[in-house]
Structure formats: C-alpha cells, structure tokens
Design a protein around this motif. Structure first.
Motif, short mmCIF file in Angstrom:
data_model
loop_
_atom_site.label_atom_id
_atom_site.label_comp_id
_atom_site.label_asym_id
_atom_site.label_seq_id
_atom_site.Cartn_x
_atom_site.Cartn_y
_atom_site.Cartn_z
N ASN A 125 1.30 11.25 3.91
CA ASN A 125 1.43 10.28 4.99
C ASN A 125 2.91 10.19 5.36
O ASN A 125 3.69 9.53 4.68
CB ASN A 125 0.90 8.91 4.54
N ASN B 140 4.94 6.97 5.52
CA ASN B 140 5.27 6.30 4.27
C ASN B 140 6.45 7.03 3.64
O ASN B 140 6.30 8.12 3.09
CB ASN B 140 4.06 6.31 3.34
N SER C 117 -3.09 7.70 7.96
CA SER C 117 -2.32 8.80 7.40
C SER C 117 -2.36 10.02 8.29
O SER C 117 -3.34 10.28 8.97
CB SER C 117 -2.88 9.19 6.03
N GLU D 52 0.57 4.14 -2.79
CA GLU D 52 -0.10 5.32 -2.25
C GLU D 52 0.35 6.59 -2.98
O GLU D 52 1.52 6.74 -3.33
CB GLU D 52 0.20 5.46 -0.76
N THR D 53 -0.58 7.49 -3.19
CA THR D 53 -0.27 8.79 -3.80
C THR D 53 -0.62 9.90 -2.82
O THR D 53 -1.48 9.72 -1.94
CB THR D 53 -1.05 8.99 -5.11
N ASN D 54 0.03 11.03 -2.98
CA ASN D 54 -0.24 12.19 -2.14
C ASN D 54 -1.43 12.96 -2.69
O ASN D 54 -1.37 13.49 -3.81
CB ASN D 54 0.99 13.10 -2.06
N SER E 7 0.83 -1.21 0.00
CA SER E 7 0.00 0.00 0.00
C SER E 7 0.86 1.25 0.00
O SER E 7 0.50 2.27 -0.61
CB SER E 7 -0.93 0.00 1.22
N ALA F 186 5.99 8.07 -0.11
CA ALA F 186 5.18 9.27 -0.31
C ALA F 186 5.92 10.51 0.19
O ALA F 186 5.86 11.59 -0.42
CB ALA F 186 3.85 9.12 0.42
#
Length: 477
Positions: free
Chosen positions: A347, A350, A324, A260-262, A256, A353
């Motif tokens: 997040n 992460n 997050s 994951e994207t911002n 994940s 990210a």
C-alpha cells in the motif's frame, strides 16, 4: 574589528539557515510565481548560499581522517559513474554534487565562528518555522476537514515536514544554550503551538527524530539545562498528542497503517522468470476492484524542472482512507535481480509499509552491489517500488556507490560523532554540532536521499571543523 567579525558570522549563520531550510524557500517562491519549479533559481540560490559561506569563512585547515574518508566517498562516486554511466540523468547528478558541496562549504568554519554563527542560524530557523506554522494553520483552517489527510501549504502537502525540520534546527540551538526560566517558558509556549499545528498536519517521522535528538541533548547536558530540555521534550509529546486528537477522524487510519503488513502476491500476480533486458520495461497499471487504478510509485512522484522539494515528499502517511494499491511487477529486469518487493502487495499510501518494503529491498541489494555499486538512483529501477529511493541515505550509498562508498560515508559519521562525544559534554558549541549532526543523521536514516542531503553533508563538514579544533575547545571549557 570585533564588530565586523560578529557581523560576518551573523551573515554566515543566516545563509547557513537558508541553505539547510532551502526547500521552504522553494515552496513559497514557486507558489507565488505560479510555477512548479525553476532549475535556474534553484541553482542560483544554492550557489549564493554555499559561495557566501565559503568566502566568509575560508581559512587554512588541517586535514583529519574524516576529510580522507570524504575523499574516498568522492572517489567511489567517480568510479561508480565511470563504470555505470550517468544512471540518474545529468540534472540529478548535478544536484548530488551540489548537496555534497555542503561539506567543504561548512568545513572552513572556525571554532571561534561557531559560537557566533549558531545564534543567527537558530533565530533564522525559528523565523522560518514560525512562518511555516502560521501558513500550515491557515491551510488547515481553509481546507478543513482536509479529506486528503495532509493540508496543501503553498500547494505542497510536504511543506509541514520541511517547516518542522527548521523548528528542529532551532530546538537544537536552544537546547545547547544557557536559558533563564523566562526564556525557557517562552520557548516552551512556541514549541507547544507550533508542534500542535504540525501534528495536526499529520507530520510523523520528523517528530520521532526531533524527540530522539532532544534525548541526546538531555544526556549530554547537566543542571538547569537538562531540566529545560526535559521540559521541551514533555511539551513536544503533549503537543503531538493534542494535534493528533484534533484530527481524531484520521486516528483509526493511522493505527491501521501502523499495524498493516505487506501481503505476498497471489498466483494471479506471480512474477515471470527473470530475463535480462532493459530496466524500463514495466507492465502497464492494472485496475483493482474495478474502481481505483493501481498506482506505481513512479507515477506517485511527479517530475519537475526544479529540484524536488523534499526527500520526504511521500514519506509521511497520507491518512486518506483510500484502498490499497498494488505495486505492479516488472516485466523484465536488468542484472537478473529480484528484490523482495517484487513479490509483495504494498500500500504505497502507507509510508510505514512502503519503508518496510524499501528497506527489505535494500537488505537484498547491498550484498550484491559490489565495491562501487549500481550507480546513482539505480535503486529506483532495481526495486519493484518504481521511482522510490530507499528512504535511507546509508543504504543508498552502499547500493549505488558500493561497499567502498557506503563504508566511507558511514565511517565519516561514526568517526565525527565518536570524537565529539566527550567534548560535547563540556562545551556548548561542540554540543550544538553533535546534536545537529545527530538530528541530520537520524533524518537521513528515516527518509534520506543523498542528492537532497545537504544538511547531512553540511553538518559533517562542521563536525570535522570541530574535531580539528578540539584542542582549543578543551582550553575554552
């Protein structure tokens, strides 16, 4: 006399290994002493290591273009400090110059010394890495199933990264040596066990750098050496898979993190119009979902009286499974600058990210940094990722010491690697320096910070010594 010279170079190799892996020493010593750090001890250890190497190897050197570029880099730092003031505080500024001092420290090592020095360097690095692997294995066992993700080794969850770096130094040494089948088999076994442990400790970026530097060594080698290196690469990859499978419960979280994207901020968290004011004014943390306070990066990095143990303390994914956290926007900015992270929900648990946001900010700030930049650690204030460096030393040099400082540092790296490439294919010592410099450069590009980059500056100094003496290397080969 020959015996004395060998002993002298062995001492140089030992101190060089301690200098490059100094964070592992800090972690153990401060844990045993029950303190978070000691500026006096940190300064003393750096002084002893760098002074010992310099005294034992001092000689006349012929100035080469890399030395002039180093002088330009120093000049850019001096002008930036004069224009911007001590933006990072006197202690952090002093640490920067301690790191930079690794260049002249290693610049005086001669061609004849490198071959004898690297053996002591490699063996000392191996001892540090094996000690760290044992300590990490014990921590995993005692803290299992390690809910926080990474185990605390001597009270530090980044210890695995530092010990794996020491293993990388050892691998760079053995990858440029002529090995017997028995030696290669023993090294493969050591690599498998150690890498499995570090992979189970959720170390990630350093493994990518290690494999990349091994591929470079493979390209430069021939015959049995190339076969041995290919075996080492295969062993490392299998060990990483095995170590990751041991922590199977964290695999979905890691996946994940990769995907994951911002997200862009919504209207309720939109930024006010830019106002020129003091950069310290930051909105207080909010509470997200009514349960977990949103944590700012500046809160995520604790201060310490000692040199922080790592440029990568927060560089690996924690895989903790926590929700997050938003990076709170700055209420006011200096320089009327608004990097992309000010409009993102990031997040900060992460690291993938986190890096994406930091590097987007870097791309925004570099064109605006001017000839001499914003000053040391100014990125931490200009970015809305408060307290985080760019995690890339080249970006940091361009942003904080300007286009001149960034160009000088980049030029040093490119010049030395370019000049060493041909010689590295036919000479083991040159290949060792090339692979070590490649490893140090890739580490700096992944999670570097200039005031912690003594490995990079040390290898640039050693690389300059090799470039100066390439004529003699051609004769030896």
């Amino acid at each position: 006399m020959e015996g004395l010279l060998k002993n002298r170079y062995s001492v140089v190799g030992l101190f060089l290994a301690v200098l490059f892996s100094v964070n592992t020493v800090f972690i153990v010593v401060y844990h045993l002493a029950g303190v978070t750090g000691s500026s006096a001890f940190s300064a003393a250890l750096f002084f002893v290591c760098e002074t010992t190497i310099l005294v034992l190897t001092f000689r006349y050197v012929k100035v080469i273009p890399a030395d002039w570029l180093f002088c330009v880099f120093l000049l850019a730092i001096a002008v930036s400090l004069a224009r911007n003031g001590i933006t990072a505080g006197s202690k952090e500024t002093a640490i920067l110059f301690v790191a930079i001092a690794a260049y002249p420290t290693c610049r005086f090592i001669s061609a004849g010394a490198i071959g004898q020095t690297k053996r002591a360097f490699g063996l000392t690095s191996a001892f540090i890495a094996l000690f760290g692997a044992c300590a990490t294995a014990c921590a995993l066992y005692q803290q299992w199933p390690v809910p926080a993700g990474k185990p605390d080794v001597f009270g530090n969850d980044a210890a695995g990264t530092h010990y794996l770096m020491a293993l990388g130094f050892f691998v760079s040494f053995v990858a440029t040596q002529k090995l017997t089948q028995r030696q290669a088999a023993i090294i493969s076994a050591v690599l498998f066990v150690s890498c499995t442990i570090f992979a189970a400790a959720l170390v990630r970026f350093t493994f990518l750098v290690l494999v990349a530097s091994m591929l470079i060594a493979w390209l430069l080698s021939v015959g049995k050496s190339r076969q041995h290196i290919a075996t080492f690469i295969g062993v490392i990859v299998v060990a990483v898979v095995c170590g990751t499978l041991v922590r199977f419960d964290k695999i979905p979280i890691l996946i994940s993190f990769l995907t994951e994207t911002n997200a862009q901020r919504n209207a309720s968290t939109s930024l006010p119009p830019p106002v020129a004011a003091t950069p310290q004014a930051v909105l207080p943390p909010k509470v997200s979902d009514g349960s977990l306070p949103a944590i700012s990066p500046s809160q995520a990095i604790p201060s310490s009286s000692a040199i922080p143990p790592s440029p990568a303390t927060n560089s690996e994914p924690a895989a903790s499974g926590l929700p997050s956290a938003s990076v709170p926007p700055a209420a006011s900015r200096s320089h009327d600058i608004w990097p992309p992270s000010c409009g993102l929900e990031v997040n900060i648990r992460n690291s993938f990210a986190e890096r994406k946001a930091l590097w987007q900010d870097s791309a925004y700030l570099i064109p605006r940094s001017g000839l001499f930049g914003f000053g040391l650690d100014a990125f931490m204030e200009l970015s809305c990722m408060k307290g985080f460096p760019p995690h890339n030393s080249i970006f940091q040099a361009f942003i904080e010491f300007g286009w001149i400082g960034g160009t000088a540092l980049s030029g040093m790296i490119i010049f030395i690697l370019f000049r060493l490439f041909r010689v590295a294919r036919i000479n083991e010592d040159a290949r060792f320096v090339f692979c070590m410099l490649s490893f140090a450069t890739l580490i700096s590009l992944a999670h570097g910070r200039l005031s912690r980059d003594w490995v990079l500056f040390g290898m640039l100094g050693l690389g300059s010594a090799m470039v100066e003496l390439m004529g003699s290397y051609r004769k030896v080969s």
